[in-house]
Design a protein around this motif. Structure first.
Motif, PDB file in Angstrom:
ATOM      1  N   THR A  95      -4.887  -2.964  -0.623  1.00 47.41           N
ATOM      2  CA  THR A  95      -3.763  -3.165   0.366  1.00 47.41           C
ATOM      3  C   THR A  95      -3.399  -4.014  -0.501  1.00 47.41           C
ATOM      4  OG1 THR A  95      -5.464  -2.683   2.588  1.00 47.41           O
ATOM      5  CG2 THR A  95      -3.868  -4.275   3.250  1.00 47.41           C
ATOM      6  N   GLU A  96      -4.040  -5.210  -1.054  1.00 45.74           N
ATOM      7  CA  GLU A  96      -3.153  -6.461  -1.880  1.00 45.74           C
ATOM      8  C   GLU A  96      -2.334  -5.926  -2.649  1.00 45.74           C
ATOM      9  OE1 GLU A  96      -6.902  -9.790  -0.643  1.00 45.74           O
ATOM     10  OE2 GLU A  96      -6.646  -8.301  -2.500  1.00 45.74           O
ATOM     11  N   GLN A  97      -2.269  -4.668  -3.369  1.00 48.04           N
ATOM     12  CA  GLN A  97      -1.735  -4.075  -4.405  1.00 48.04           C
ATOM     13  C   GLN A  97      -0.604  -3.726  -4.145  1.00 48.04           C
ATOM     14  OE1 GLN A  97      -2.633  -2.073  -7.865  1.00 48.04           O
ATOM     15  NE2 GLN A  97      -5.118  -2.766  -7.581  1.00 48.04           N
ATOM     16  N   SER A  98      -0.478  -3.244  -2.985  1.00 47.42           N
ATOM     17  CA  SER A  98       0.404  -2.523  -1.734  1.00 47.42           C
ATOM     18  C   SER A  98       1.588  -3.662  -1.602  1.00 47.42           C
ATOM     19  CB  SER A  98       0.180  -2.301  -1.212  1.00 47.42           C
ATOM     20  OG  SER A  98       1.044  -1.108  -0.161  1.00 47.42           O
ATOM     21  N   ALA A  99       1.065  -4.939  -1.232  1.00 52.38           N
ATOM     22  CA  ALA A  99       1.745  -5.451  -0.617  1.00 52.38           C
ATOM     23  C   ALA A  99       2.303  -6.564  -1.691  1.00 52.38           C
ATOM     24  CB  ALA A  99       1.093  -7.037  -0.057  1.00 52.38           C
ATOM     25  N   THR A 100       1.638  -7.244  -2.632  1.00 54.55           N
ATOM     26  CA  THR A 100       2.189  -8.033  -4.061  1.00 54.55           C
ATOM     27  C   THR A 100       3.505  -6.520  -4.293  1.00 54.55           C
ATOM     28  OG1 THR A 100       0.404  -8.517  -4.181  1.00 54.55           O
ATOM     29  CG2 THR A 100       1.540  -8.255  -6.138  1.00 54.55           C
ATOM     30  N   LEU A 101       3.142  -5.134  -4.509  1.00 56.21           N
ATOM     31  CA  LEU A 101       4.126  -4.673  -5.813  1.00 56.21           C
ATOM     32  C   LEU A 101       5.331  -4.573  -4.580  1.00 56.21           C
ATOM     33  CD1 LEU A 101       1.807  -1.727  -6.920  1.00 56.21           C
ATOM     34  CD2 LEU A 101       2.650  -3.422  -8.700  1.00 56.21           C
ATOM     35  N   ARG A 102       4.965  -4.496  -3.144  1.00 61.33           N
ATOM     36  CA  ARG A 102       6.588  -4.124  -2.020  1.00 61.33           C
ATOM     37  C   ARG A 102       7.403  -5.776  -2.486  1.00 61.33           C
ATOM     38  NH1 ARG A 102       4.859  -3.914   3.263  1.00 61.33           N
ATOM     39  NH2 ARG A 102       6.684  -3.956   3.351  1.00 61.33           N
ATOM     40  N   ARG A 103       6.976  -6.923  -2.496  1.00 58.42           N
ATOM     41  CA  ARG A 103       7.120  -7.558  -2.304  1.00 58.42           C
ATOM     42  C   ARG A 103       8.295  -8.100  -3.640  1.00 58.42           C
ATOM     43  NH1 ARG A 103       2.870  -9.948   0.863  1.00 58.42           N
ATOM     44  NH2 ARG A 103       2.451 -10.638  -1.943  1.00 58.42           N
ATOM     45  N   ALA A 104       7.103  -7.674  -4.885  1.00 57.71           N
ATOM     46  CA  ALA A 104       8.059  -7.609  -5.904  1.00 57.71           C
ATOM     47  C   ALA A 104       9.751  -6.781  -6.561  1.00 57.71           C
ATOM     48  CB  ALA A 104       7.078  -7.384  -7.485  1.00 57.71           C
ATOM     49  N   ASP A 136       2.208   1.402   4.067  1.00 55.07           N
ATOM     50  CA  ASP A 136       2.790   0.699   4.604  1.00 55.07           C
ATOM     51  C   ASP A 136       3.710   0.522   4.398  1.00 55.07           C
ATOM     52  OD1 ASP A 136       0.385  -0.655   4.267  1.00 55.07           O
ATOM     53  OD2 ASP A 136      -0.481  -1.160   2.021  1.00 55.07           O
ATOM     54  N   ALA A 137       5.292   1.090   3.512  1.00 60.52           N
ATOM     55  CA  ALA A 137       6.676   1.507   3.251  1.00 60.52           C
ATOM     56  C   ALA A 137       6.662   1.865   4.468  1.00 60.52           C
ATOM     57  CB  ALA A 137       6.880   0.928   2.587  1.00 60.52           C
ATOM     58  N   ALA A 138       6.268   2.521   5.196  1.00 59.52           N
ATOM     59  CA  ALA A 138       6.709   3.871   6.516  1.00 59.52           C
ATOM     60  C   ALA A 138       6.144   2.603   7.385  1.00 59.52           C
ATOM     61  CB  ALA A 138       5.817   5.169   6.514  1.00 59.52           C
ATOM     62  N   ASP A 139       5.497   2.322   7.750  1.00 59.55           N
ATOM     63  CA  ASP A 139       4.366   1.323   9.092  1.00 59.55           C
ATOM     64  C   ASP A 139       5.794   0.371   9.164  1.00 59.55           C
ATOM     65  OD1 ASP A 139       2.450   2.701   9.605  1.00 59.55           O
ATOM     66  OD2 ASP A 139       1.021   0.777   8.762  1.00 59.55           O
ATOM     67  N   ALA A 140       6.353  -1.039   7.755  1.00 56.20           N
ATOM     68  CA  ALA A 140       7.241  -1.640   7.828  1.00 56.20           C
ATOM     69  C   ALA A 140       8.665  -0.959   8.493  1.00 56.20           C
ATOM     70  CB  ALA A 140       7.814  -2.377   6.809  1.00 56.20           C
ATOM     71  N   ALA A 141       9.427   0.678   8.068  1.00 51.07           N
ATOM     72  CA  ALA A 141      10.170   0.863   8.577  1.00 51.07           C
ATOM     73  C   ALA A 141      10.342   1.190   9.952  1.00 51.07           C
ATOM     74  CB  ALA A 141      10.106   2.255   7.600  1.00 51.07           C
ATOM     75  N   ASP A 142       8.891   2.120  10.737  1.00 46.86           N
ATOM     76  CA  ASP A 142       8.427   1.834  12.234  1.00 46.86           C
ATOM     77  C   ASP A 142       8.785   0.946  12.417  1.00 46.86           C
ATOM     78  OD1 ASP A 142       8.086   4.631  11.481  1.00 46.86           O
ATOM     79  OD2 ASP A 142       5.923   4.487  11.450  1.00 46.86           O
ATOM     80  N   ALA A 143       8.401  -0.279  12.394  1.00 47.53           N
ATOM     81  CA  ALA A 143       7.805  -1.992  13.135  1.00 47.53           C
ATOM     82  C   ALA A 143       9.832  -2.384  12.951  1.00 47.53           C
ATOM     83  CB  ALA A 143       7.436  -3.075  12.498  1.00 47.53           C
ATOM     84  N   GLY A 144      10.785  -2.169  12.137  1.00 53.21           N
ATOM     85  CA  GLY A 144      12.027  -2.210  11.450  1.00 53.21           C
ATOM     86  C   GLY A 144      12.762  -1.666  12.950  1.00 53.21           C
ATOM     87  N   ALA A 265      -1.683  10.560   7.105  1.00 52.35           N
ATOM     88  CA  ALA A 265      -0.678  10.683   8.140  1.00 52.35           C
ATOM     89  C   ALA A 265       0.174   9.601   8.587  1.00 52.35           C
ATOM     90  CB  ALA A 265      -2.188  10.284   9.374  1.00 52.35           C
ATOM     91  N   ARG A 266       0.138   8.520   7.954  1.00 55.40           N
ATOM     92  CA  ARG A 266       1.410   7.716   7.656  1.00 55.40           C
ATOM     93  C   ARG A 266       2.449   8.207   6.604  1.00 55.40           C
ATOM     94  NH1 ARG A 266      -2.388   2.947   6.484  1.00 55.40           N
ATOM     95  NH2 ARG A 266      -0.874   1.785   6.252  1.00 55.40           N
ATOM     96  N   ILE A 267       2.814   8.236   5.830  1.00 55.04           N
ATOM     97  CA  ILE A 267       3.378   8.682   4.702  1.00 55.04           C
ATOM     98  C   ILE A 267       3.946   9.118   5.414  1.00 55.04           C
ATOM     99  CG2 ILE A 267       3.433   9.568   2.327  1.00 55.04           C
ATOM    100  CD1 ILE A 267       1.000   8.740   1.756  1.00 55.04           C
ATOM    101  N   ARG A 268       5.451   9.879   4.860  1.00 54.03           N
ATOM    102  CA  ARG A 268       6.720   9.709   5.588  1.00 54.03           C
ATOM    103  C   ARG A 268       7.361  10.091   4.345  1.00 54.03           C
ATOM    104  NH1 ARG A 268       4.167  10.341   8.577  1.00 54.03           N
ATOM    105  NH2 ARG A 268       3.837   9.992  10.887  1.00 54.03           N
TER     106      ARG A 268
END
Length: 351
Positions: A95-104, A136-144, A265-268
């Protein structure tokens, strides 16, 4: 076996940043044109970014090949490796690696031409990170879009002991800053992924596979397969790309089979999974591959096999064939964006 000639391509070091955390890596860019897309390459456990630029035979390098075909290729040392290892001696959770990489990567995309978007090529543990990143990127897109992107995650991971352990780690004073960053998705929320091409990663481990890094008689077979699959000098040249496996990646190991369905299940975005002919880490028979495509039904996903290859495909004789197929899948993903969104992908499997 004679390798094809290789034109010279500049491959240079690069450092991305997530706040003050440096992420080292290698980059290769097209020489005289803007990139068609960016290939983000994520290495496996106990390796580094140079895995995708094997020095035993230059023609096998993903970085050189991708740049010559018009893509920017960015191979990163994942959090806990390379320049970030001193700051993160125990590494980070998925989870943390995903967040770190998304920001970078979000900052990288804001500062450079990324063409039509980012496409991830990942190996082994890097595949676990890539799947988490896509979810996680799909979740962020859904939230947007005004939708609740967390529903699938909560439902799929409710019983995941690995997530519970991550939540406990967040209270560790040594990881407090990283845990706080993991909850801040705003900097990486605009990262758009075209698709994932993953090798050497599935849901279920093969029977009797030891923990990564554990001493066992068959460890070389598990990592490499038959030595004839690799060019002469591969092992001599592999020293600089090998690194200690961070403790928190070991912690994630046993929880992965339970965690996979919730992520899937969350990947699009489209996913291609490749298994080497001599892949011994994972179960990848007909029943297991059917399960993978079923769980990734929203992606959608295809499963392929790479002949004459061991677990470390990108270092072997078959690396160029695999990399060309990965980039062909990227072309499928680009074309799919211009077609009806539910049109079937072309898997290009080997017979």
């Amino acid at each position: 076996m004679t390798a094809p000639p290789v034109a010279s391509t500049e491959i240079r070091p690069i450092t991305l940043h997530d706040a003050d955390l440096p992420l080292s890596g290698l980059i290769a860019e097209p020489e005289r044109a803007a990139p068609r897309a960016v290939v983000v390459a994520l290495h496996g456990g106990g390796m580094r970014a140079g895995y995708f630029h094997g020095q035993a035979l230059p023609s096998l390098s993903l970085l050189a090949l991708g740049a010559r075909l018009g893509y920017t290729v960015l191979a990163l040392d994942r959090p806990g490796y390379g320049a970030s290892a001193e700051r993160l001696p125990d590494g980070q959770s998925l989870t943390e690696q995903s967040a770190t990489l998304r920001r970078a990567l979000g900052r990288f995309a804001a500062e450079r031409d990324t063409g039509e978007g980012l496409f991830v090529v990942a190996h082994s543990f890097g595949g676990k990170v890539a799947l988490t990143l896509a979810a996680d990127a799909a979740d962020a897109a859904d939230a947007g879009d005004g939708r609740d992107g967390r529903d699938g995650r909560d439902a799929g991971d409710a019983g995941d002991a690995g997530d519970a352990a991550d939540a406990g780690d967040a209270g560790d004073a040594g990881d407090a800053g990283d845990a706080g960053d993991a909850g801040d998705e705003s900097a990486g929320a605009d990262v758009e992924l075209l698709g994932l091409d993953i090798s050497g990663c599935a849901r279920h481990y093969a029977p009797d596979v030891p923990l990564p890094g554990a001493a066992c008689r068959d460890s070389r077979r598990l990592h490499w397969g038959p030595l004839r699959l690799y060019p002469p000098g591969t092992f001599r040249e592999s020293g600089p790309i090998v690194a200690p496996l961070p403790a928190r990646e070991l912690h994630e190991w046993e929880h992965w089979p339970a965690r996979f369905p919730g992520l899937a299940a969350r990947i699009r975005v489209p996913v291609r999974l490749t298994f080497a002919e001599y892949e011994d880490w994972w179960r990848h028979g007909p029943a297991e591959t059917e399960e993978l495509t079923r769980l990734l039904a929203g992606a959608p996903a295809v499963v392929c096999r790479q002949r004459a290859a061991g677990h470390n495909i990108s270092l072997g004789w078959s690396a160029r064939a695999y990399h060309l197929r990965a980039l062909r899948f990227l072309e499928d993903c680009l074309a799919r964006r211009r077609r009806a969104p539910h049109e079937a992908l072309s898997p290009h499997p080997l017979p």
